[in-house]
Design an enzyme around this catalytic site. Structure first.
Site, short mmCIF file in Angstrom:
data_model
loop_
_atom_site.label_atom_id
_atom_site.label_comp_id
_atom_site.label_asym_id
_atom_site.label_seq_id
_atom_site.Cartn_x
_atom_site.Cartn_y
_atom_site.Cartn_z
N HIS A 361 -8.93 94.60 76.70
CA HIS A 361 -9.72 93.76 77.60
C HIS A 361 -9.24 92.31 77.57
O HIS A 361 -9.01 91.69 78.61
CB HIS A 361 -11.20 93.85 77.22
CG HIS A 361 -12.11 93.01 78.05
ND1 HIS A 361 -12.91 93.54 79.03
CD2 HIS A 361 -12.34 91.67 78.06
CE1 HIS A 361 -13.61 92.57 79.60
NE2 HIS A 361 -13.28 91.42 79.02
N GLU A 362 -9.07 91.77 76.36
CA GLU A 362 -8.64 90.38 76.25
C GLU A 362 -7.22 90.19 76.77
O GLU A 362 -6.92 89.18 77.42
CB GLU A 362 -8.75 89.91 74.80
CG GLU A 362 -10.16 89.93 74.23
CD GLU A 362 -11.17 89.22 75.11
OE1 GLU A 362 -10.80 88.25 75.81
OE2 GLU A 362 -12.34 89.63 75.12
N HIS A 365 -7.33 89.84 80.41
CA HIS A 365 -7.57 88.46 80.85
C HIS A 365 -6.27 87.66 80.83
O HIS A 365 -6.00 86.87 81.74
CB HIS A 365 -8.60 87.79 79.94
CG HIS A 365 -10.02 88.17 80.23
ND1 HIS A 365 -10.54 88.15 81.51
CD2 HIS A 365 -11.03 88.56 79.41
CE1 HIS A 365 -11.81 88.52 81.46
NE2 HIS A 365 -12.13 88.79 80.21
#
Length: 837
Positions: A361-362, A365
């Site tokens: 997820h990070e 980003h």
């Protein structure tokens, strides 16, 4: 994680929260009513409020004895290892060999500071497989870390899990090299709910411009950092654990739903000890991220080709991370920074094996992905759920069939197509092969519970359905209970006789083979051409193809090559009645958006801004408020087919300036000549040039530039510190287009003229005051100079091209007719008669 900020550009922080449904007994989200009901029912049935025993298991403290072995040349890692241990009244002889399938090639491991629980086995380690007591049906799969063994043994129908105790250091149970061996029997399907087993007494160790619209292999060289809290919690199993988590994250990036061939490659692993002056890790996620980003830059090398260079860095910590108002944050990263050495970084709060999805997820980003509930994503995802993909703001379970949403795939594709992933094109010289076994084979359900809820937690069996959600034991107000974070069991976790979990489902072992064999993808056929982006003036239309014949599976290679093609369409001129250019129309669409300036009442007159816009930003809709002079990017992209600038025939395609000819055909080599004739030879116009030195105070006429003039250039030079003359432009109606009424424009600007023509003005304060444009002018302009003082050393020169007069054919006079008649008769008289005998 909840992302802060509203703009999809770089520099915004992304946070993630686990638990779309409630997470029990944790401060992240409140308790589920279903579990409260379960607790009440259990409390009424069990006076002691203790839940019944979990799956049957046996545990023993063992001391593996290394008998002999050989090492790999040049590495010191064992090529063969013979090891013996006594357990459950039997001698187990492990015959192990180096497993090249999980060899850690090219991995740099650094230990910074004092971490005694790790230094005893600080060698990079290797992976070993073999048999037990020479029985061919037995399997031993272990990681050797210089003095500790970690892995799984399958022997005579039983599954045994071997791991170091207290990092392999002395403890009350035994001497050096103490390990714990647990034997787990298959689930019987019968028996009471679960029981909270007494704790063991100690924590268990645990480039630059890529081809447009092309699918290119990207390699994300990653630095993985673990802080001292990770070292204290996981002990000697830390390295194996980190590689297992990163392998799961890499698997997510290999899924075809991301629509790009992205390989997550771990090239360096740094483990921090308590004495190391590393990043400042504290409760504030934002401050921890800033500190880590600044610290990791000092470890990097500037050259992308350097083997020690990494493209992004990720920190794992056991610190409870907090946002502005709550401690729900499990990670944070800046958005769209993958090739920015100072900001390509992320932090992850370790929460068990599901931390792999936090890491993915990070890193999403970092690849410019937004949360699936953001406004742009809602329009792209349609009615799809916003909680079943990796980029969900709050997530309980990632859909194994489609871990990435259409929005995530679109954003990473656009991000890479726009050249922001240039640093990812170099392939690592010695790629790291992450563990290829399913994580559930190394970390059973009990171990997963310990990683998530602490060393005292155990798996609560028989809470149906198996594999869908991991339920673990815990305590609430002194009462035993079961709790979950709604994440599924790790792939490969045993869930029954000859069964294991995969994607949240319990499958037979034979079915798992379908998930082991990689299948490369292949391009499908080109789709039909889409609608043209413009009805006239030169638009763009697209055709695309998908990697669907076949769809890549199980980490198989995603298709490479051109995925989208485009061509020009509707290239004919727009009707002559069009007053505004195509870009002017797009700016004017915002004239009635009054919310942009709260203090300015009424509509705003927005016009295109060209001056001062960087070449890479030409295809953004940058508009200037005529009344205020401020300019803003109103849209990240102009409509496809919009000219990149007034002085260029190139057009914008998906935010990039693509070469086109003056005939509005993409790829055409046709050019305007000095007369602004497409494909002309320049013979239709002539150059007019001159200078001016007769300066008098006030406005002075220099020259009238006629209608149809092209390639206009005016330059005024003098001493910029004592300048006293300035350029001005006067329209036929007496009004001024530039620097009239003794009012100067000090900064660069675009002078918009009738006929959708603009000239670029350098500004009155420029060292060399200039005025230029391609034209052609729709009406004459009077060039003036405003003299405001002593014009010493001032020089003004101008040039432009004007159409040559078309030579008119004079009407013949009567004498001309008589002369021509005589010539024709003479020709006829001299010709021999055809057919004369």
């Amino acid at each position: 994680m909840s992302q802060t900020g509203s703009h999809p550009g770089r520099g915004l922080a992304g946070r993630w929260l686990w638990g779309a449904q409630p997470c029990l007994l944790l401060p992240i989200v409140p308790l589920s009513w279903l579990v409260w009901l379960l607790l009440l029912l259990l409390a009424s049935l069990l006076p002691s409020a203790r839940l019944a025993s979990p799956l049957p298991r046996e545990e023993e403290i063992v001391f593996p004895e290394k008998l002999n072995g050989s090492v790999l040349p040049g590495s010191g890692a064992p090529a063969r290892l013979l090891c013996r241990l006594q357990a459950f009244g039997e001698t187990l002889l492990l015959e192990l060999e180096h497993d090249s399938g999980v060899q850690v090639e090219g991995l740099t491991v650094q230990y910074l500071g004092q971490a005694p629980e790790l230094l005893g086995g600080a060698e990079p380690g290797t992976y070993l497989t073999g048999t037990i007591n020479g029985e061919p049906e037995s399997v031993a799969s272990l990681h050797w870390d210089g003095g500790a063994l970690l892995g799984v043994l399958q022997y005579r129908g039983a599954e045994l899990h071997l791991q170091p105790l207290e990092g392999g250091t002395p403890n009350s149970a035994g001497g050096p090299g103490a390990h714990i061996l647990r034997r787990k029997s298959p689930a019987s399907g019968q028996g009471p709910m679960c029981n909270v087993k007494a704790p063991l007494g100690s924590p268990s160790p645990r480039p630059r411009r890529a081809k447009r619209f092309a699918s290119l292999s990207r390699f994300v060289e990653t630095l993985v950092v673990a802080d001292d809290k990770m070292a204290a919690f996981h002990g000697a199993g830390l390295k194996r654990y980190l590689l297992t988590v990163m392998a799961a994250a890499a698997k997510a990036f290999k899924h075809p739903s991301i629509r790009n061939p992205v390989s997550l490659v771990v090239t360096r692993l740094v483990i921090l000890g308590s004495g190391e002056e590393g990043p400042q890790v504290g409760p504030s996620a934002a401050q921890t991220l800033r500190s880590f980003c600044a610290w990791q830059r000092g470890l990097n090398t500037p050259e992308d080709s350097d083997p020690d260079h990494f493209d992004t860095a990720i920190l794992f910590t056991r610190q409870d991370l907090c946002g502005v108002s709550t401690c729900d944050t499990l990670g944070m990263a800046d958005v769209g920074t993958v090739c920015d050495p100072a900001r390509s970084c992320a932090i992850v709060e370790d929460d068990g094996l599901q931390s792999a999805y936090t890491a993915a997820h990070e890193l999403g980003h970092v690849f410019n992905m937004l949360h699936d509930n953001s406004k742009p994503c809602i329009s792209l995802n349609g009615p799809l759920s916003t909680s079943r993909h990796v980029m969900a703001p709050v997530m309980a379970h990632v859909d194994p069939e489609e871990p990435w949403s259409p929005c995530s795939a679109r954003f990473i594709t656009d991000f890479l197509d726009n050249g922001y992933g240039h640093c990812l094109l170099d392939k690592p010289e010695a790629p790291l092969h992450l563990p290829v076994t399913f994580p559930g084979k190394d970390y059973d359900a009990d171990r997963q519970c310990q990683l998530t809820f602490g060393p005292d937690s155990r798996h609560c069996p028989q809470l149906p359905p198996p594999c869908a959600a991991l339920w673990c034991s815990g305590h609430l107000n002194g009462h035993a209970m079961c709790q979950t974070k709604h994440s599924p069991w790790a792939d490969g976790t045993p869930c029954g006789p000859a069964q294991a979990c995969m994607g949240g489902r319990c499958l037979h072992m034979d079915q798992l083979q379908d998930f082991n064999i990689p299948q490369a993808g292949g391009w499908g056929p080109w789709g039909p051409w889409g609608d043209c982006s413009r009805t006239c003036g030169g638009g763009v239309q697209f055709s695309s193809r998908d990697c669907t014949r076949p769809v890549p599976r199980n980490g198989g290679k995603y298709c490479e090559g051109r995925r989208t093609r485009f061509r020009s369409c509707n290239t004919e001129d727009c009707p002559t009645g069009s007053v505004l250019t195509f870009r002017e129309e797009q700016c004017a669409a915002y004239n009635h958006c009054t919310d942009l300036f709260k203090s300015f009442p009424g509509p705003m007159d927005w016009v295109p801004r060209y001056t001062g816009v960087a070449p890479q930003d030409q295809c953004k809709l940058t508009c200037q408020a005529r009344a205020l002079g401020y300019y803003y990017v109103l849209e990240p992209r102009v409509v496809d087919g919009t000219p990149c600038s007034p002085d260029s025939s190139s057009v914008c395609v998906q935010g990039r300036c693509i070469h086109a000819g003056c005939d509005r055909i993409i790829g055409s080599k046709k050019k305007f000549d000095k007369c602004m004739v497409c494909g002309g030879d320049g013979s239709g116009c002539s150059k007019q040039s001159g200078s001016f030195r007769k300066f008098r105070y006030g406005y002075n006429n220099v020259v009238t530039i006629p209608t149809g003039a092209t390639h206009i250039l005016v330059r005024q030079q003098g001493n910029p510190g004592h300048r006293s003359i300035y350029l001005a432009l006067k329209l036929p109606d007496g009004s001024y287009a530039l620097n009239g009424e003794y009012t100067l424009m000090p900064s660069p600007t675009d002078v918009v003229l009738p006929g959708a023509i603009s000239l670029r003005y350098s500004g009155a304060t420029a060292a060399s005051e200039t005025l230029s444009g391609h034209g052609p002018l729709a009406q004459p302009l009077t060039l003036q100079v405003l003299v405001a003082g002593n014009p010493q050393d001032a020089r003004l020169r101008y040039s432009f091209f004007v159409p040559r007069p078309t030579p008119s054919t004079p009407h013949p006079t009567p004498q001309d007719w008589l002369h021509r008649r005589a010539q024709i008769l003479e020709i006829l008289r001299r010709r021999p008669w055809v057919g004369r005998k």
